[in-house]
Design a protein around this motif. Structure first.
Motif, PDB file in Angstrom:
ATOM      1  N   MET A   1      32.637  29.824  29.867  1.00 48.26           N
ATOM      2  CA  MET A   1      32.730  29.434  28.383  1.00 48.26           C
ATOM      3  C   MET A   1      31.480  30.116  27.714  1.00 48.26           C
ATOM      4  SD  MET A   1      32.043  25.568  26.298  1.00 48.26           S
ATOM      5  CE  MET A   1      30.492  25.257  27.265  1.00 48.26           C
ATOM      6  N   LEU A   2      31.540  30.780  26.415  1.00 50.91           N
ATOM      7  CA  LEU A   2      30.260  31.340  26.038  1.00 50.91           C
ATOM      8  C   LEU A   2      30.292  30.696  24.392  1.00 50.91           C
ATOM      9  CD1 LEU A   2      27.910  32.889  25.996  1.00 50.91           C
ATOM     10  CD2 LEU A   2      29.270  35.082  25.284  1.00 50.91           C
ATOM     11  N   VAL A   3      29.414  29.930  23.831  1.00 48.44           N
ATOM     12  CA  VAL A   3      29.463  29.530  22.451  1.00 48.44           C
ATOM     13  C   VAL A   3      28.337  30.327  21.713  1.00 48.44           C
ATOM     14  CG1 VAL A   3      28.989  27.681  21.054  1.00 48.44           C
ATOM     15  CG2 VAL A   3      30.140  27.138  23.417  1.00 48.44           C
ATOM     16  N   LEU A   4      28.963  30.858  20.831  1.00 50.93           N
ATOM     17  CA  LEU A   4      28.171  31.729  19.878  1.00 50.93           C
ATOM     18  C   LEU A   4      27.819  31.119  18.596  1.00 50.93           C
ATOM     19  CD1 LEU A   4      30.132  35.094  20.053  1.00 50.93           C
ATOM     20  CD2 LEU A   4      27.947  34.312  21.362  1.00 50.93           C
ATOM     21  N   LEU A   5      26.427  30.783  18.209  1.00 45.59           N
ATOM     22  CA  LEU A   5      26.013  30.041  17.086  1.00 45.59           C
ATOM     23  C   LEU A   5      25.295  30.946  16.141  1.00 45.59           C
ATOM     24  CD1 LEU A   5      24.626  26.825  18.642  1.00 45.59           C
ATOM     25  CD2 LEU A   5      26.980  27.331  17.759  1.00 45.59           C
ATOM     26  N   PRO A   6      25.282  30.672  14.941  1.00 44.47           N
ATOM     27  CA  PRO A   6      24.238  31.414  13.937  1.00 44.47           C
ATOM     28  C   PRO A   6      22.940  30.640  13.797  1.00 44.47           C
ATOM     29  CG  PRO A   6      25.679  29.728  12.430  1.00 44.47           C
ATOM     30  CD  PRO A   6      25.951  29.792  14.206  1.00 44.47           C
ATOM     31  N   PRO A   7      22.064  31.323  13.490  1.00 44.13           N
ATOM     32  CA  PRO A   7      20.453  30.391  13.450  1.00 44.13           C
ATOM     33  C   PRO A   7      20.520  29.662  12.371  1.00 44.13           C
ATOM     34  CG  PRO A   7      20.245  32.808  12.634  1.00 44.13           C
ATOM     35  CD  PRO A   7      21.776  32.582  13.163  1.00 44.13           C
ATOM     36  N   SER A   8      19.790  28.748  12.282  1.00 49.44           N
ATOM     37  CA  SER A   8      19.613  27.831  10.921  1.00 49.44           C
ATOM     38  C   SER A   8      18.825  28.538   9.978  1.00 49.44           C
ATOM     39  CB  SER A   8      19.229  26.364  11.385  1.00 49.44           C
ATOM     40  OG  SER A   8      17.769  26.455  11.981  1.00 49.44           O
ATOM     41  N   GLU A   9      19.020  28.310   8.803  1.00 47.30           N
ATOM     42  CA  GLU A   9      18.039  29.082   7.827  1.00 47.30           C
ATOM     43  C   GLU A   9      16.434  28.076   7.965  1.00 47.30           C
ATOM     44  OE1 GLU A   9      17.949  29.474   2.937  1.00 47.30           O
ATOM     45  OE2 GLU A   9      19.778  29.753   4.140  1.00 47.30           O
ATOM     46  N   GLY A  10      16.718  27.003   7.920  1.00 48.45           N
ATOM     47  CA  GLY A  10      15.377  25.942   8.039  1.00 48.45           C
ATOM     48  C   GLY A  10      15.054  26.306   9.412  1.00 48.45           C
ATOM     49  N   LYS A  11      13.822  26.513   9.860  1.00 44.85           N
ATOM     50  CA  LYS A  11      13.331  26.331  11.255  1.00 44.85           C
ATOM     51  C   LYS A  11      12.064  25.280  11.109  1.00 44.85           C
ATOM     52  CE  LYS A  11      14.965  30.974  11.701  1.00 44.85           C
ATOM     53  NZ  LYS A  11      15.312  31.132  10.217  1.00 44.85           N
ATOM     54  N   LEU A  86      23.961  22.168  11.983  1.00 48.43           N
ATOM     55  CA  LEU A  86      24.672  22.518  13.191  1.00 48.43           C
ATOM     56  C   LEU A  86      23.813  22.134  14.267  1.00 48.43           C
ATOM     57  CD1 LEU A  86      26.863  25.697  13.715  1.00 48.43           C
ATOM     58  CD2 LEU A  86      25.453  24.569  15.630  1.00 48.43           C
ATOM     59  N   TYR A  87      22.788  22.316  14.192  1.00 46.86           N
ATOM     60  CA  TYR A  87      21.850  22.185  15.463  1.00 46.86           C
ATOM     61  C   TYR A  87      21.749  20.678  15.567  1.00 46.86           C
ATOM     62  CZ  TYR A  87      21.312  27.163  16.064  1.00 46.86           C
ATOM     63  OH  TYR A  87      21.555  28.388  16.215  1.00 46.86           O
ATOM     64  N   ALA A  88      21.607  20.014  14.453  1.00 46.54           N
ATOM     65  CA  ALA A  88      21.163  18.486  14.441  1.00 46.54           C
ATOM     66  C   ALA A  88      22.270  17.751  15.077  1.00 46.54           C
ATOM     67  CB  ALA A  88      20.896  17.918  12.994  1.00 46.54           C
ATOM     68  N   ALA A  89      23.774  18.182  14.698  1.00 48.15           N
ATOM     69  CA  ALA A  89      24.953  17.543  14.912  1.00 48.15           C
ATOM     70  C   ALA A  89      25.244  17.950  16.522  1.00 48.15           C
ATOM     71  CB  ALA A  89      26.132  18.224  14.145  1.00 48.15           C
ATOM     72  N   ALA A  90      24.696  19.114  17.184  1.00 51.67           N
ATOM     73  CA  ALA A  90      24.912  19.589  18.374  1.00 51.67           C
ATOM     74  C   ALA A  90      24.172  18.764  19.383  1.00 51.67           C
ATOM     75  CB  ALA A  90      25.073  20.864  18.738  1.00 51.67           C
ATOM     76  N   LYS A 201      29.773  23.308   9.192  1.00 52.02           N
ATOM     77  CA  LYS A 201      28.582  23.481  10.008  1.00 52.02           C
ATOM     78  C   LYS A 201      28.433  22.322  10.868  1.00 52.02           C
ATOM     79  CE  LYS A 201      25.742  26.216   6.947  1.00 52.02           C
ATOM     80  NZ  LYS A 201      24.636  26.384   6.123  1.00 52.02           N
ATOM     81  N   HIS A 202      28.458  21.162  10.351  1.00 53.69           N
ATOM     82  CA  HIS A 202      28.372  19.951  11.107  1.00 53.69           C
ATOM     83  C   HIS A 202      29.302  19.555  12.223  1.00 53.69           C
ATOM     84  CE1 HIS A 202      28.201  15.430  12.195  1.00 53.69           C
ATOM     85  NE2 HIS A 202      26.844  15.552  11.681  1.00 53.69           N
ATOM     86  N   THR A 203      30.621  19.837  11.587  1.00 49.20           N
ATOM     87  CA  THR A 203      31.791  19.732  12.726  1.00 49.20           C
ATOM     88  C   THR A 203      31.815  20.837  13.559  1.00 49.20           C
ATOM     89  OG1 THR A 203      33.157  19.200  10.928  1.00 49.20           O
ATOM     90  CG2 THR A 203      34.158  19.537  12.720  1.00 49.20           C
ATOM     91  N   ARG A 204      31.399  21.752  13.598  1.00 50.80           N
ATOM     92  CA  ARG A 204      30.956  22.998  14.741  1.00 50.80           C
ATOM     93  C   ARG A 204      29.752  22.480  15.337  1.00 50.80           C
ATOM     94  NH1 ARG A 204      31.270  27.218  10.154  1.00 50.80           N
ATOM     95  NH2 ARG A 204      33.428  27.959  10.316  1.00 50.80           N
ATOM     96  N   GLY A 205      29.017  21.855  15.208  1.00 56.18           N
ATOM     97  CA  GLY A 205      27.743  21.327  15.794  1.00 56.18           C
ATOM     98  C   GLY A 205      28.326  20.162  16.743  1.00 56.18           C
TER      99      GLY A 205
END
Length: 268
Positions: A1-11, A86-90, A201-205
């Protein structure tokens, strides 16, 4: 498995941590192009019209200022620097050891600055989207051959779970021997299924976190569908503002003539 994510705008900008150096990042074959983008980004960020050139507002001027001093800047794992929906949900920054190890070998964030980084890679906060950078042109186009050289062999023969947005998807297309699946989140309104944005975004996370923590990894699109169906009937998020919960109602897999297959997630 390889999961590809976009970066978050906020950092979240680290205030302590090891000084940044390219040599500590995974996929070292990308370092030459990473250096080229870093240098051009610093030059552009120093210009009086930097905000306009980078397509951002005055509210993030301090983020652009940070671009001038990325070499040697304090770092943290990418899973902690990227802090969007997304990152918070993951929950990438709070995984148990076995799941964190799976994430480091199975999750990649496709980035305008780094090309690709694993959750454990030590990076500083920065400001750059996958658009056009004066001096380099369209960043997705400049990254494409480098990412192909670095990632094609890793993706070949595996299932690629693509959670990227369109600008980041343009930077790399998995090879033909990969089982490439794009994740799409929809709602049904008056009998018509429509794509959703923020909740997507949340659901993908949530899906990413589930794939990292469940027993076993999917190795094909069909196995990915079965793993996703484990979430059907569960609450996968809460509406911003209203506080209403939403549920995953159905997951389905469809094929297209060209490009990735689609994993469609229907939420309430």
């Amino acid at each position: 498995m390889l999961v590809l994510l976009p970066p978050s705008e906020g950092k979240t900008a680290p205030t302590t941590g090891a000084p940044f150096t390219l040599e500590k990042l995974s996929h070292p074959t990308l370092n030459a192009h990473r250096r080229a983008v870093l240098d051009v980004l610093a030059d552009v960020s120093a210009r009086p019209d930097a905000l306009e050139l980078l397509g951002v507002g005055a509210g993030v001027a301090s983020d652009v200022e940070r671009n001038l001093h990325l070499d040697g800047a304090p770092t943290a794992p990418a899973s902690s620097v990227y802090t969007g929906v997304l990152y918070a949900a993951a929950g990438l920054d709070a995984l148990r050891p076995a799941a964190a190890e799976r994430a480091d070998r199975s999750v990649l964030t496709i980035s305008a600055l780094w090309g690709a980084v694993a959750p454990g890679d030590l990076i500083p906060a920065y400001r750059l989207s996958m658009g056009t950078l004066p001096g380099l042109g369209k960043l997705a186009t400049t990254w494409r051959p480098h990412l192909s050289g670095a990632l094609d062999a890793r993706a070949g023969g595996d299932v690629v779970v693509d959670c990227r947005s369109a600008p980041y998807a343009a930077a790399w297309k998995p090879p033909a021997d990969a089982d490439w699946v794009a994740v799409k989140v929809v709602r049904e309104v008056a009998g018509v299924r429509k794509v959703v944005s923020h909740n997507a975004k949340h659901t993908r996370g949530v899906l990413t976190g589930h794939l990292l923590q469940r027993p076993g990894e999917p190795t094909s699109a069909d196995e990915l569908l079965k793993a996703t169906e484990e979430l059907v009937g569960t609450t996968v998020g809460t509406e911003v503002g209203s506080g209403l919960h939403y549920t995953l109602l159905e997951a389905g897999l469809s094929a297209s003539g060209r490009g990735p297959r689609t994993l469609e997630l229907l939420i309430s």
